[in-house]
Design a protein around this motif. Structure first.
Motif, short mmCIF file in Angstrom:
data_model
loop_
_atom_site.label_atom_id
_atom_site.label_comp_id
_atom_site.label_asym_id
_atom_site.label_seq_id
_atom_site.Cartn_x
_atom_site.Cartn_y
_atom_site.Cartn_z
N UNK A 86 -46.77 -21.72 -1.89
CA UNK A 86 -45.38 -21.37 -1.56
C UNK A 86 -45.28 -20.98 -0.09
N UNK A 87 -46.20 -20.13 0.39
CA UNK A 87 -46.18 -19.72 1.78
C UNK A 87 -46.33 -20.92 2.71
N UNK A 88 -47.22 -21.82 2.38
CA UNK A 88 -47.45 -22.99 3.23
C UNK A 88 -46.19 -23.86 3.30
N UNK A 89 -45.52 -24.05 2.17
CA UNK A 89 -44.31 -24.86 2.15
C UNK A 89 -43.17 -24.15 2.88
N UNK A 90 -43.12 -22.85 2.74
CA UNK A 90 -42.10 -22.06 3.44
C UNK A 90 -42.29 -22.19 4.95
N UNK A 91 -43.54 -22.04 5.41
CA UNK A 91 -43.82 -22.13 6.84
C UNK A 91 -43.55 -23.54 7.37
N UNK A 92 -43.84 -24.54 6.55
CA UNK A 92 -43.54 -25.92 6.96
C UNK A 92 -42.03 -26.12 7.12
N UNK A 93 -41.26 -25.53 6.22
CA UNK A 93 -39.80 -25.65 6.31
C UNK A 93 -39.25 -24.88 7.51
N UNK A 94 -39.97 -23.84 7.94
CA UNK A 94 -39.54 -23.03 9.08
C UNK A 94 -39.96 -23.61 10.42
N UNK A 95 -40.76 -24.65 10.41
CA UNK A 95 -41.26 -25.26 11.65
C UNK A 95 -40.10 -25.89 12.43
N UNK A 96 -40.22 -25.95 13.76
CA UNK A 96 -39.14 -26.51 14.58
C UNK A 96 -38.71 -27.91 14.16
N UNK A 97 -39.63 -28.71 13.68
CA UNK A 97 -39.27 -30.07 13.27
C UNK A 97 -38.48 -30.14 11.98
N UNK A 98 -38.57 -29.09 11.16
CA UNK A 98 -37.86 -29.06 9.88
C UNK A 98 -36.47 -28.44 10.02
N UNK A 99 -36.40 -27.27 10.63
CA UNK A 99 -35.11 -26.65 10.98
C UNK A 99 -34.99 -26.78 12.49
N UNK A 100 -34.36 -27.85 12.93
CA UNK A 100 -34.26 -28.12 14.36
C UNK A 100 -33.21 -27.21 14.98
N UNK A 101 -33.57 -26.57 16.08
CA UNK A 101 -32.63 -25.66 16.72
C UNK A 101 -32.55 -24.35 15.95
N UNK A 102 -31.34 -23.94 15.63
CA UNK A 102 -31.12 -22.63 15.01
C UNK A 102 -30.89 -22.76 13.51
N UNK A 103 -31.34 -21.76 12.77
CA UNK A 103 -31.12 -21.80 11.33
C UNK A 103 -31.91 -20.75 10.58
N UNK A 104 -32.01 -20.96 9.28
CA UNK A 104 -32.67 -20.02 8.37
C UNK A 104 -33.52 -20.79 7.37
N UNK A 105 -34.48 -20.09 6.78
CA UNK A 105 -35.27 -20.63 5.67
C UNK A 105 -35.18 -19.62 4.53
N UNK A 106 -35.00 -20.15 3.33
CA UNK A 106 -34.72 -19.29 2.16
C UNK A 106 -35.65 -19.62 1.01
#
Length: 266
Positions: A162-182
């Motif tokens: 879960x942590x690994x997938x969360x961090x991958x979603x938080x990476x600049x390439x996944x959330x480009x620019x500004x945003x949040x991960x939930x």
């Protein structure tokens, strides 16, 4: 009580104007109208700030430096006192003159109203974010509850996955620019999902996901959340952020949304 006393004074003054001798009737009529206009304006002036400031900037539940060295004090102060405060100011402007409702209640239809989407989302997201964090010495003593851990394992395979997938979603390439991960629970309350959202969107907003999802944990990946300390090293910020996650609060969020099938109030 002060408002009642003021209105009473105005009414007494108005009544006394009626009892003035006939020779002064013209002046008194004019004075009485002026007095009533001023009284109405005064009452409106008292009521207006209440209506215009329905939402307030919450205090942080810890000092600005409490999350050091993982999140620095200057960032926390600017993030809370400037950025969050601006969202609160702007959502109050956007909703001035309208019925006051909890900020949570504005989330579902927020995509249909840009000021609510941006400023209302910004207020909700940040108020939610502050509460899930704690100083490391406290956070390190917390962990996912048995129920949350079981759903994490069911949904992702393990806590580490879960942590690994969360961090991958938080990476600049996944959330480009500004945003949040939930980390959010589905409407049925039987599965978790990791969701990235742009800007100040969140999973409580209709249209962000296939269904409204119920956040239990959120991470701000706007640059203002980390740039003073980490500059362009967002992955380092994300990795260190786990050290100040208060799982007791996340567990409480989880229990609430599973039992009630609604978002957490802030």
């Amino acid at each position: 009580m002060k408002l009642s006393a003021t209105i009473s004074t105005l009414l007494i003054a108005s009544a006394s104007a009626w009892s003035t001798p006939m020779s002064m009737k013209a002046d008194v009529g004019s004075n009485r109208r002026d007095l009533l206009k001023k009284g109405a304006a005064f009452a409106a002036g008292i009521a207006a700030p209440i209506a215009a400031n329905a939402y307030e900037l919450p205090d942080l539940p810890y000092p600005f430096d409490a999350l050091e060295p993982y999140i620095d004090a200057p960032t926390m102060k600017i993030h809370h006192d400037k950025h969050h405060a601006t969202y609160v100011t702007n959502i109050n402007k956007a909703t001035e003159g309208k019925d006051e409702v909890p900020i949570l209640d504005l989330m579902a239809d927020a995509l249909e109203a840009t000021p609510v989407r941006n400023s209302g989302g910004g207020h909700y997201n940040h108020a939610f974010f502050w509460e899930e964090l704690a100083p490391h010495d406290k956070a390190s003593k917390t962990k996912p509850s048995a129920d949350l851990a079981a759903m994490i394992d069911k949904s992702f395979g393990s806590f580490d996955e879960m942590k690994a997938k969360f961090e991958a979603q938080a990476a600049p390439g996944a959330v480009f620019g500004s945003g949040w991960v939930w980390l959010a629970v589905n409407q049925k309350g039987d599965a978790l999902q990791i969701i990235g959202t742009p800007n100040q969107d969140n999973p409580l907003m209709k249209g962000v996901c296939d269904e409204i999802m119920l956040p239990v944990l959120g991470l701000d990946v706007w640059e203002h959340a980390y740039y003073l300390k980490y500059q362009n090293r967002r992955p380092e910020y994300v990795s260190n952020w786990w050290s100040v996650v208060n799982w007791d609060k996340v567990n409480s969020n989880f229990d609430y949304v599973v039992a009630n099938h609604v978002g957490v109030s802030v």
